[in-house]
Scaffold this active site. Structure first.
Site, mmCIF file in Angstrom:
data_model
loop_
_atom_site.group_PDB
_atom_site.id
_atom_site.type_symbol
_atom_site.label_atom_id
_atom_site.label_comp_id
_atom_site.label_asym_id
_atom_site.label_seq_id
_atom_site.Cartn_x
_atom_site.Cartn_y
_atom_site.Cartn_z
ATOM 1 N N LYS A 1 0.846 -1.208 0.000
ATOM 2 C CA LYS A 1 0.000 0.000 0.000
ATOM 3 C C LYS A 1 0.870 1.241 0.000
ATOM 4 O O LYS A 1 0.670 2.156 -0.807
ATOM 5 C CB LYS A 1 -0.882 0.008 1.252
ATOM 6 C CG LYS A 1 -1.517 1.351 1.568
ATOM 7 C CD LYS A 1 -2.390 1.351 2.794
ATOM 8 C CE LYS A 1 -1.638 1.613 4.051
ATOM 9 N NZ LYS A 1 -1.362 3.027 4.366
ATOM 10 N N ASN A 2 1.870 1.282 0.886
ATOM 11 C CA ASN A 2 2.645 2.516 1.057
ATOM 12 C C ASN A 2 3.629 2.766 -0.072
ATOM 13 O O ASN A 2 4.145 3.861 -0.227
ATOM 14 C CB ASN A 2 3.357 2.513 2.419
ATOM 15 C CG ASN A 2 2.340 2.685 3.547
ATOM 16 O OD1 ASN A 2 1.177 3.002 3.286
ATOM 17 N ND2 ASN A 2 2.761 2.444 4.766
ATOM 18 N N CYS B 1 -4.626 12.965 12.087
ATOM 19 C CA CYS B 1 -5.380 11.710 12.001
ATOM 20 C C CYS B 1 -5.297 11.078 13.392
ATOM 21 O O CYS B 1 -4.712 11.643 14.304
ATOM 22 C CB CYS B 1 -4.816 10.802 10.921
ATOM 23 S SG CYS B 1 -3.222 10.145 11.356
ATOM 24 N N ARG C 1 0.717 15.010 12.515
ATOM 25 C CA ARG C 1 1.285 14.736 11.186
ATOM 26 C C ARG C 1 1.392 15.992 10.322
ATOM 27 O O ARG C 1 0.751 16.150 9.303
ATOM 28 C CB ARG C 1 0.476 13.632 10.506
ATOM 29 C CG ARG C 1 0.419 12.399 11.401
ATOM 30 C CD ARG C 1 -0.239 11.228 10.776
ATOM 31 N NE ARG C 1 0.638 10.607 9.779
ATOM 32 C CZ ARG C 1 0.242 9.541 9.069
ATOM 33 N NH1 ARG C 1 -0.952 9.069 9.225
ATOM 34 N NH2 ARG C 1 1.053 9.012 8.184
ATOM 35 N N PRO C 2 2.230 16.930 10.771
ATOM 36 C CA PRO C 2 2.418 18.189 10.033
ATOM 37 C C PRO C 2 3.153 17.966 8.709
ATOM 38 O O PRO C 2 3.544 16.844 8.374
ATOM 39 C CB PRO C 2 3.265 19.004 10.999
ATOM 40 C CG PRO C 2 3.948 18.018 11.839
ATOM 41 C CD PRO C 2 3.033 16.842 11.960
ATOM 42 N N ASP D 1 4.692 0.700 12.011
ATOM 43 C CA ASP D 1 3.436 0.130 11.484
ATOM 44 C C ASP D 1 3.210 -1.301 11.934
ATOM 45 O O ASP D 1 2.168 -1.869 11.620
ATOM 46 C CB ASP D 1 3.424 0.174 9.949
ATOM 47 C CG ASP D 1 3.365 1.601 9.443
ATOM 48 O OD1 ASP D 1 3.597 1.810 8.245
ATOM 49 O OD2 ASP D 1 3.116 2.508 10.259
ATOM 50 N N ARG E 1 -8.551 -0.233 4.492
ATOM 51 C CA ARG E 1 -7.562 0.698 3.950
ATOM 52 C C ARG E 1 -6.247 -0.026 3.642
ATOM 53 O O ARG E 1 -5.496 0.390 2.785
ATOM 54 C CB ARG E 1 -7.287 1.826 4.955
ATOM 55 C CG ARG E 1 -8.494 2.664 5.285
ATOM 56 C CD ARG E 1 -8.107 3.900 6.045
ATOM 57 N NE ARG E 1 -7.023 4.613 5.361
ATOM 58 C CZ ARG E 1 -6.372 5.638 5.891
ATOM 59 N NH1 ARG E 1 -6.677 6.061 7.101
ATOM 60 N NH2 ARG E 1 -5.420 6.254 5.228
#
Ligand code: EPZ
Length: 423
Positions: free
Chosen positions: A22-23, A118, A123-124, A308, A400
């Site tokens: 996915k990433n 999120c 998460r800037p 993760d 997701r």
């Protein structure tokens, strides 16, 4: 909204195929904006995040077509003339910010909505912004959007990231491929997904070296041509499913798994007493009857232990012998699975970025709630080993990042069903 009902059913055995990452795919797809020629991805995962990226790229004017049941993504950006990534789409997925670099490279300007925080943290975007400003972009935050302009186009620069951000590294890789001159990015992220993106960009004609190390050099070229590129195996899906035989006992072969994608994770599992063997088809993971030993974990940028996989590892440690300390050093709020695991009888104490887990003999099934992608799957893993029935609600989080999760686990003997929320 569906829920998943899983009942502890003893050791698992069988095979699980691992999909494309996915990433990696979420970084590869925006690369279509860098060329007017077709870019085709194979071995693509079938996930809701991929559909969100498809929606975003289509809104920018790219043509994105899913073929072969979604395993092939055929893209063409020759008509992509819209430089604005709208909040309505960006808010659904942080990775939408990966169009910033490509839009700047293609149009000399971009308007990208800030993704917003999120569940796992604020998460800037400061690392993305400072890197692109070093390349000559002028970026202003106004009305929740980043307004970026690169008069005369982006220029190569030498820049050091304050933190080895995966997304910032990916935005720079794509932007620098078409910049005038050479870019040297220091303290770059080293994840396999970075190398996969670099491989794809090179196939398109980019001049990139050093990917996979902390210093990446990109010599800008005038244009990039089309390519066909296979998405690298998903190391996070791989690690997740390696934990299924680890937590239940049994023996599962992960088809397509490669140890070199997850060396530090594999070493931790072996330290805990899990056996990992490389086979002709992938990785065989087994646990005999003996108990899993508690081990300590610190999450770090690659090649360290992946953040993760922290939630999933915590589920294993809940049933290990002894006490383990898990330190989450990448995100500021990534222990939301802990109170849910506690509902299942786990003994976990969270203080700031550290969770101390004391293993128990057996978890007990309970109704629990998914809060983010990786927390959701840690609850499924716990449910596989628990006594009785666990009902995980809000499983849209799972969609997701995990294709066909129920099918894959059922194929190894798990007692697991997906039912409508009011079912
Ligand atoms: C990528 O996110 C992954 N997502 C994440 O996976 C993964 O957890 C993360 O890398 C770390 O490995 C994708 O690849 C689509 P970062 P990214 O920029 O790029 C801070 C999953 O479950 N930071 O490396 O957003 C940030 O707040 C997801 O699949 C800044 O401070 O991660 C975080 O604390 C979750 N300023 C840390 O750095 C910035 O400008 C890591 O962020 C950017 C990031």
């Amino acid at each position: 909204m569906d829920k998943i009902v899983v009942t502890g059913n003893g050791p698992l055995s069988g095979q699980i195929p691992i999909a494309g990452a996915k990433n990696a795919c979420l970084a590869l797809m925006p690369a279509t904006l860098l060329s007017d020629e077709p870019l085709t991805l194979t071995n693509a995962p079938r996930l809701s995040d991929i559909r969100t990226m498809t929606e975003l790229l289509s809104s920018l004017g790219a043509e994105v077509t899913a073929l072969n049941d979604g395993k092939v993504i055929a893209m063409s950006s020759h008509n992509a003339d819209n430089p604005m990534a709208h909040y309505d789409i960006v808010r659904k997925m942080r990775a939408s910010n990966l169009v910033l670099g490509p839009l700047l490279a293609r149009h000399g300007r971009a308007e990208v909505s800030l993704p917003g925080g999120c569940a796992i943290g604020a998460r800037p975007m400061d690392l993305h912004i400072s890197a692109l400003e070093a390349m000559g972009a002028e970026i202003e935050l106004r009305d929740g959007y980043l307004h970026a302009v690169a008069k005369g186009g982006l220029k190569g620069a030498v820049h050091e990231l304050r933190f080895a951000s995966v997304g910032a590294t990916e935005n720079v890789l794509m932007a620098a491929s078409l910049a005038k001159g050479t870019t040297v990015l220091k303290n770059a992220a080293r994840e396999p997904e970075i190398v996969d993106l670099a491989d794809c960009l090179r196939a398109m004609g980019a001049q990139i070296s050093g990917d996979g190390t902390s210093t990446i050099e990109i010599q800008g070229v005038d244009s990039l041509h089309g390519a066909t590129h296979p998405v690298v195996t998903d190391r996070i899906e791989l690690g997740t499913y390696m934990l299924a035989p680890a937590i239940t006992g049994g023996e599962v072969e992960l088809i397509g798994g490669r140890r070199n994608l997850l060396e530090s994770f594999c070493q931790k599992l072996e330290e805990a007493g899990i056996v990992i063997e490389e086979t002709a088809n992938g990785l065989l993971v087994k646990r005999g009857g003996d108990l899993v030993k508690a081990v300590d974990v610190v999450t770090e940028p690659y090649p360290g232990f992946p953040t993760d996989l922290q939630a999933q590892m915590m589920a294993l440690m809940c049933t290990a012998k002894g006490t383990s300390v898990l330190e989450e050093k990448i995100f500021e709020n990534r222990f939301m699975h802990a109170p849910e695991l506690t509902r299942m009888g786990a003994q976990i104490e969270v203080h700031g970025g550290t969770a101390t887990v004391t293993g128990v003999d057996r978890l007990r099934g309970a109704p629990v709630m998914a809060t983010d992608l990786r927390a959701s799957v840690s609850l499924i893993l716990a449910g596989l080993a628990a006594e009785g029935e666990t009902v995980v609600s809000r499983v849209y989080h799972l969609d997701r990042g995990y294709e066909h999760l129920v099918t894959k686990l059922k194929g190894c003997g798990a007692k697991i069903e997906r039912v409508p929320e009011n079912g």
